[in-house]
Design an enzyme around this catalytic site. Structure first.
Site, PDB file in Angstrom:
ATOM      1  CG  ASP A 183      -1.888   1.140   1.269  1.00  0.00           C
ATOM      2  OD1 ASP A 183      -1.625   2.173   0.607  1.00  0.00           O
ATOM      3  OD2 ASP A 183      -2.924   1.031   1.941  1.00  0.00           O
ATOM      4  CG  HIS A 184       0.584   4.452  -2.898  1.00  0.00           C
ATOM      5  ND1 HIS A 184      -0.567   3.880  -3.370  1.00  0.00           N
ATOM      6  CD2 HIS A 184       0.324   5.770  -2.763  1.00  0.00           C
ATOM      7  CE1 HIS A 184      -1.499   4.805  -3.509  1.00  0.00           C
ATOM      8  NE2 HIS A 184      -0.979   5.965  -3.146  1.00  0.00           N
ATOM      9  CG  HIS A 246      -5.077   4.309   0.459  1.00  0.00           C
ATOM     10  ND1 HIS A 246      -4.051   3.403   0.330  1.00  0.00           N
ATOM     11  CD2 HIS A 246      -5.458   4.618  -0.809  1.00  0.00           C
ATOM     12  CE1 HIS A 246      -3.834   3.172  -0.958  1.00  0.00           C
ATOM     13  NE2 HIS A 246      -4.666   3.890  -1.659  1.00  0.00           N
TER      14      HIS A 246
END
Length: 509
Positions: A183-184, A246
């Site tokens: 997950d960036h 996120h």
């Protein structure tokens, strides 16, 4: 800093946009900083027919356009791209995986990479169960002759049932410690700095609880619509696209207990505990806790902007949400009855992601005649993007007679660290995987716990057509009814600007 062991990075879906814009430029940045091992290679795999030289030329364009540390000359970029190889391959054909095994073994011997492979699945989610199964069938997940690691891009499932199914399928072929769910958001420096802000400063951690914090607010806003991704977004929506992964991740980091030591197991244990402590929202309660919206046509700065239902690939009668605002609670000792407010949306006034800690006001209002300070709690703003940094808001006396109080800002910007290289999210996360550090990657049980929390909301929207989808004009902060979620008199969402500091003096959108 430790260097990774010799290895080959195998990218499935290497002819796609993610590889071109993010992955190869990020690996080049590692190369530029001399953080790659001596013996290293990248094997790009895709269905598009391409020779090695064609692949290298294409990736060179991506590096020049998207790398953070720009190449200083032809020699530098050539020495990197010469380590790139390409193999045309149909990932859906089981028979071709034997050819891949032969190709990998040959490249491993040529480059001296000691049988260490990292598999990056930059592919559609439909391949997430196919590729690992076929790799395992060829013995390419076996770590007896070198490490084997699997990086999986989101989405990690479509709902709780599919997430559980995906985890079970992955674990049939790779061990949990071999799986890196990327997950960036976790690769962003400001997200990681939240751990340091909390746990290395004596002024914050004693206040980080229900005794001193009134509420926590997390916003992730985009000032663009779905563009050409309407077909994808129709099956996703803001809840699946942003909230479930996120933003719940940010909730986990804000709310976690101090780990005993800073390592992968302990940090991920604490984040998982937060997810398991989220107070369930039943299908019947959804209208009281969650607002969904969809942007409609508007004029922004004199320009007509399309509504979501007018976008390419979108159903004209779509009920897919482009905005979500929700209130949730964490039922544990630290956070009992402290509301967490989360919102995310497209076509909002500006692009910004931030966490705001709203502290409780003082118990005795000595300056009660000054309404401006009484109704403004102290705030700690942790800006994830853009204008990354920290902002602290507190009351100060205005010079002159009397005790007139006004809010002032104290801020720090990462841009002030001119001499420090700020790695991109993919650069940081790829290096961590190369080093075998999974701290900043999702663990399977945490993914399932997050889905378990949002699943009743998605089911309520699907099963109850009376739950409204509120329209909001493109370029505004979403449906005005989202303010009704927030408890407390004269308290609303914070409406952030692109500029972090001086937001009381001017607002850049």
């Amino acid at each position: 800093m430790n260097k990774p062991k010799n290895h080959i990075l195998v990218i499935f879906g290497a002819s796609g946009d993610l590889t071109y814009r993010k992955l190869i430029p990020a690996v080049f940045d590692l190369f530029n900083q001399k953080l790659l091992p001596k013996n290293f290679a990248i094997l790009g795999i895709g269905r598009t027919e391409m020779e090695n030289e064609d692949f290298r030329n294409k990736m060179q364009e991506g590096i020049q356009q998207f790398s953070v540390t720009k190449p200083s000359g032809e020699d530098e970029i050539n020495s990197f791209v010469n380590q790139l190889y390409y193999f045309s391959f149909d990932t859906q054909s089981p028979d071709e995986y034997a050819l891949l095994k032969w190709q990998l073994r040959e490249l491993d011997e040529k480059c001296g990479t000691d049988g260490n492979f990292i598999y990056y699945m930059a592919t559609p989610p439909s391949m997430y169960n196919v590729i690992p199964a076929q790799l395992a069938k060829q013995g390419l997940s076996d770590e007896n002759d070198g490490f084997k690691r699997l990086i999986v891009e989101k989405p990690f499932g479509y709902d709780l049932e599919t997430a559980q199914k995906l985890n079970n399928e992955l674990l049939q072929h790779f061990k949990e410690e071999q799986i890196y769910r990327i997950d960036h958001y976790l690769g962003k420096e400001t997200v990681q700095n939240l751990l340091v802000t909390r746990f290395s400063n004596g002024i914050f951690e004693p206040l980080w609880n229900r005794n001193y914090i009134h509420h926590v607010e997390i916003t992730s806003a985009e000032n663009i619509g779905v563009g050409n991704r309407g077909g994808y977004y129709e099956g996703s929506g803001a809840m699946r696209d942003m909230i479930q992964n996120h933003l719940l991740l940010l909730v986990g980091i804000v709310a976690m207990e101090p780990p005993t030591i800073i390592d992968s197991t302990n940090i991920r244990n604490e984040i998982a505990k937060v997810f398991h402590s989220l107070r369930p929202i039943s299908e019947e309660e959804v209208p009281n806790y969650v607002i969904r919206g969809q942007y409609i046509a508007s004029n922004i700065k004199g320009e007509k902007v399309k509504g979501y239902r007018e976008e390419k690939g979108v159903d004209p009668n779509s009920r897919t949400e482009t905005f979500v605002a929700m209130k949730c609670f964490i039922d544990n000792w630290r956070w009992a009855d402290v509301p967490f407010y989360i919102r995310s949306g497209k076509m909002l006034p500006t692009r910004v992601t931030e966490i705001v800690i709203h502290f409780k006001s003082t118990p005795h209002h000595l300056f009660a005649n000054n309404e401006s300070i009484v109704n403004n709690h102290n705030q700690l703003v942790i800006r994830i993007q853009p204008d990354e940094g920290l902002l602290f808001k507190f009351g100060m006396k205005v010079p002159g007679a009397g005790f007139k109080v006004q809010n002032v800002n104290m801020d720090f910007h990462y841009s002030d660290l001119d001499s420090t290289h700020l790695p991109s999210a993919y650069e940081r996360l790829l290096l961590d995987c190369m080093l075998g550090d999974s701290t900043l990657y999702h663990r399977g049980d945490a993914v399932e716990a997050a889905w378990k929390f949002v699943d009743p909301i998605l089911k309520a929207w699907k099963n109850n057509s009376e739950i409204k989808v509120h329209g909001y004009p493109a370029g505004t902060w979403g449906p005005d009814v989202s303010d009704n979620l927030i408890d407390g008199e004269n308290i609303t969402w914070r409406y952030p600007c692109k500029n972090l500091a001086n937001d009381g003096n001017y607002c850049e959108l």
